[in-house]
Motif scaffolding. Sequence first.
Motif, mmCIF file in Angstrom:
data_model
loop_
_atom_site.group_PDB
_atom_site.id
_atom_site.type_symbol
_atom_site.label_atom_id
_atom_site.label_comp_id
_atom_site.label_asym_id
_atom_site.label_seq_id
_atom_site.Cartn_x
_atom_site.Cartn_y
_atom_site.Cartn_z
ATOM 1 N N ARG A 51 0.945 -1.616 0.164
ATOM 2 C CA ARG A 51 -0.220 0.143 -0.216
ATOM 3 C C ARG A 51 1.285 0.739 -0.152
ATOM 4 O O ARG A 51 1.317 1.162 1.098
ATOM 5 C CB ARG A 51 -1.263 0.052 1.597
ATOM 6 N N ARG A 52 1.246 1.971 -0.869
ATOM 7 C CA ARG A 52 1.529 3.317 -0.913
ATOM 8 C C ARG A 52 0.628 4.100 -0.156
ATOM 9 O O ARG A 52 0.046 4.413 -0.071
ATOM 10 C CB ARG A 52 1.251 3.735 -2.893
ATOM 11 N N HIS A 53 1.790 5.190 0.161
ATOM 12 C CA HIS A 53 0.626 6.786 1.050
ATOM 13 C C HIS A 53 -0.745 6.988 -0.068
ATOM 14 O O HIS A 53 -0.237 7.604 -1.027
ATOM 15 C CB HIS A 53 1.641 7.313 1.885
ATOM 16 N N TRP A 54 -1.661 7.317 0.866
ATOM 17 C CA TRP A 54 -2.559 8.225 0.202
ATOM 18 C C TRP A 54 -2.250 9.313 -0.294
ATOM 19 O O TRP A 54 -2.449 10.109 -1.219
ATOM 20 C CB TRP A 54 -4.009 7.990 1.254
ATOM 21 N N ALA A 55 -1.519 10.126 0.596
ATOM 22 C CA ALA A 55 -1.510 11.215 0.641
ATOM 23 C C ALA A 55 0.083 11.964 -0.315
ATOM 24 O O ALA A 55 0.723 13.428 -0.712
ATOM 25 C CB ALA A 55 -1.687 12.454 1.526
ATOM 26 N N ASP A 56 1.037 11.149 0.164
ATOM 27 C CA ASP A 56 2.047 11.279 -0.227
ATOM 28 C C ASP A 56 3.130 9.662 -0.940
ATOM 29 O O ASP A 56 3.266 8.986 -0.165
ATOM 30 C CB ASP A 56 2.856 11.308 1.273
ATOM 31 N N PRO A 57 2.889 9.995 -2.452
ATOM 32 C CA PRO A 57 3.989 9.264 -2.647
ATOM 33 C C PRO A 57 5.496 8.554 -2.511
ATOM 34 O O PRO A 57 5.754 7.442 -3.365
ATOM 35 C CB PRO A 57 3.419 9.461 -4.333
ATOM 36 N N GLU A 58 5.504 9.139 -2.117
ATOM 37 C CA GLU A 58 7.316 8.629 -2.024
ATOM 38 C C GLU A 58 6.867 7.770 -0.750
ATOM 39 O O GLU A 58 8.325 7.045 -0.219
ATOM 40 C CB GLU A 58 7.599 10.095 -1.553
ATOM 41 N N LEU A 59 6.419 7.599 -0.010
ATOM 42 C CA LEU A 59 5.833 7.228 1.022
ATOM 43 C C LEU A 59 4.960 5.974 1.144
ATOM 44 O O LEU A 59 4.011 5.812 0.004
ATOM 45 C CB LEU A 59 4.834 8.058 2.390
ATOM 46 N N TRP A 60 4.901 4.665 2.078
ATOM 47 C CA TRP A 60 4.705 3.785 2.006
ATOM 48 C C TRP A 60 3.800 3.570 3.310
ATOM 49 O O TRP A 60 4.444 3.680 4.444
ATOM 50 C CB TRP A 60 5.616 2.562 1.960
ATOM 51 N N VAL A 61 2.112 2.597 3.533
ATOM 52 C CA VAL A 61 1.598 3.035 4.825
ATOM 53 C C VAL A 61 2.279 1.019 5.570
ATOM 54 O O VAL A 61 2.151 0.511 4.715
ATOM 55 C CB VAL A 61 0.456 2.898 4.382
ATOM 56 N N THR A 62 2.498 1.525 6.450
ATOM 57 C CA THR A 62 2.949 -0.148 7.235
ATOM 58 C C THR A 62 1.508 -0.784 7.986
ATOM 59 O O THR A 62 0.265 0.030 8.066
ATOM 60 C CB THR A 62 3.822 1.100 8.724
ATOM 61 N N CYS A 63 2.536 -1.437 8.344
ATOM 62 C CA CYS A 63 0.901 -2.694 8.865
ATOM 63 C C CYS A 63 0.966 -2.459 10.519
ATOM 64 O O CYS A 63 2.390 -1.708 10.917
ATOM 65 C CB CYS A 63 1.504 -3.429 8.395
ATOM 66 N N ALA A 64 0.101 -1.683 11.037
ATOM 67 C CA ALA A 64 -0.053 -1.664 12.567
ATOM 68 C C ALA A 64 0.078 -3.086 13.394
ATOM 69 O O ALA A 64 0.131 -2.636 14.783
ATOM 70 C CB ALA A 64 -1.423 -0.977 12.833
#
Length: 701
Positions: A129-142
Amino acid sequence: MSDSLLITGFGTTDEGSWFNRPMRWAQLTLVENDPGRFDPDFWLNYFKRIHADGATLSAGGVVAYYPTDVPLHHRSKWLGSSDPFGYLLNGCRKLGMSVIARTDPHATWQNVYEAHPDWISVTSGGEKRRHWADPELWVTCAFGPYNFDFMTLIHKEIMERYEPDGIFSNRWAGHGICYCEHCVRNFRDYSGMELPRVDDEADPVYLKYTEWSTGRLKELWLLWDDVIRKQRSTSRFIPNGFPDKVITGQLSDIVFTDHQARSGFTAPWANGRVAKELRASIGMKPLGGIFSVGVEEQYRWKDSVQNEAEIRVWVSEGTANGMRPWFTKFSGVIYDKRWLNTVDKIYQVHYKNEKYLRNHYPMARVGMLFTEQSPVINHEKWQKNSEDHSSGMYHALIEARIPFEMVNDRLLDPGHLKAFRLLVLPNIASLSDEQCNQLRRFVDGGGSLLATFETSLYDAQGKRRSDFGLADLFGVSYDDGVEGPMQNSYLRLKKNPETGLYHQVLKGLEDAYRIINSIHRVRVKPTSDFPSPVTLIPSYPDLPMEEVYPRVEDSNIRELYLREIGSSRLVYFPGDIDRTFHQILCSDHARLLNNSVRWALNEEPFAEVSGPGVIDVTVWRQEHSMTVHLVNLTNPMLMKGPFRELIPVQAQVSVKIPEGFAPKGVQLLAAGLEPKYDFDGNRLLVSVSNIYDAEIIGIDL
Ligand SMILES: [Zn+2]
């Protein structure tokens, strides 16, 4: 804890601990390019000027603002050899402030992705999952090793180096269902099931998932809290939100709620409601109310500034409901400076009157139930928009100016209910047998109830009962389904045929003959004798106009059931009058609800407020005083903000003084005035002129 706290059931934390000390919080969330650009001394001077005594400062997570040595912990690209977190922390400590470190675990960088691809959250389609607001970043698993291992190392390092009073994690609890390898395996091990594909609260697999994910977050909370306490026993992990308020109440010593501002059709009282709902489970533990100085609409203009009137009324709602203000500002470099004076004004008044804001307990005698965990009952078309029932009832109580608290439906033991004389149940459809028994015991002890629509018709699993769980209290049985939406139906208002008088619930409606009905009604049959002040005029054609006349002029079908059992009073509305009120805001419904609550309460509220406008009234007891907060919501932007300006109102206030006490002095704390007042041995009478956002009557006892 004083005796009075034991009497009311509102517990508190140890008064000697640091948790209770800070009254005004400041949050500075740095952005990555702040180091070297922003002026930390400007902020420290500002904190001093506004008498902030608690600070939350950016430390780590997605960006580290100190020279971290945890591998893969991303130092700000502008950090150089600086340590802005450490500098601000030391500066705050010199000012005597408590300091909480802020971390944000929800996003991470490409190099972390490459080193630990399993730390990244996965979509239902199987994509990282790419970050929805910042394409440089990834969303982490909580729920996996990113939080449990990596963030634990960061929290340990922050504690070892700086020993803050706590660590506050933003966005730590995940963003929807994660399908990474850890979540798939852990959920399967827990439940024997595969992860649900959608978040549908009616789906048993999703309910199991909620149980698992909540449990996993609780484990994480305890893990981080343990690491933090090992370094410093008085420090705490402070989550930014947890999906279960009852557990929040059990685990927390201090709570912050992140409800920053209005958006869309949010009413300004929504901030107070959040405080009340948390207090139902945390008691009088300190509660910080995070407010944004910026606009909180969906397009997220995080660098924006709201106008003064809107910020003030939002914070006043929080303060009136027992929150301690916490402003949050993003970016150490300020573009728009206008908010600085607004927060300054709010905090100066707060500081000056601090002893009147250290509340011991609320004096409200009305409690309104809300439900957090019960199954959502939405199988039928008349069960849509079920949240409108509680919003409508909440708004009606605000308009009625009746001080009230919220009550968590999982905390109905005598200890949690003893402060209340009346419980209001706005279509609390799902209630277990045990919850019904608890309510029965409340009534046996002299308590009163007011309930609407399908209250108690469903059990704890959301299965419909053959009759209301509370049928014996209502004095009516479920009959034959729900009628509606009803076009052009009315309520006939009648005198008592024997006395020739109108019932107290019809006060102010004597000339109406009839008023509009609610939109739906449950068909019920009475099982005992009732008065008939309100009966049904069934729907009749609303077109063509020539045909618009009632086919049934009157009926003996009651739409309001009023009973007295011993000293208890019981009110049951078969209609969805609370939801209808939220949808159309008919003033007749406001009056009928107001009168019904007052009849059921059967005692004068601690504060009675007269005069024009919409005023939220709360009443509190402190160690040597009591306060009446009057929050002025009178504004054309009441139902959709933001306020443009504060429009002052005046009010005459009558306050019941607790038995055995007499007022030693009265102040209007916001205005800084000592008004004239009268005291008749029971009630204090005082006129309050020019209430802008709020006035607080401080009464020394
Ligand atoms: Zn996962």
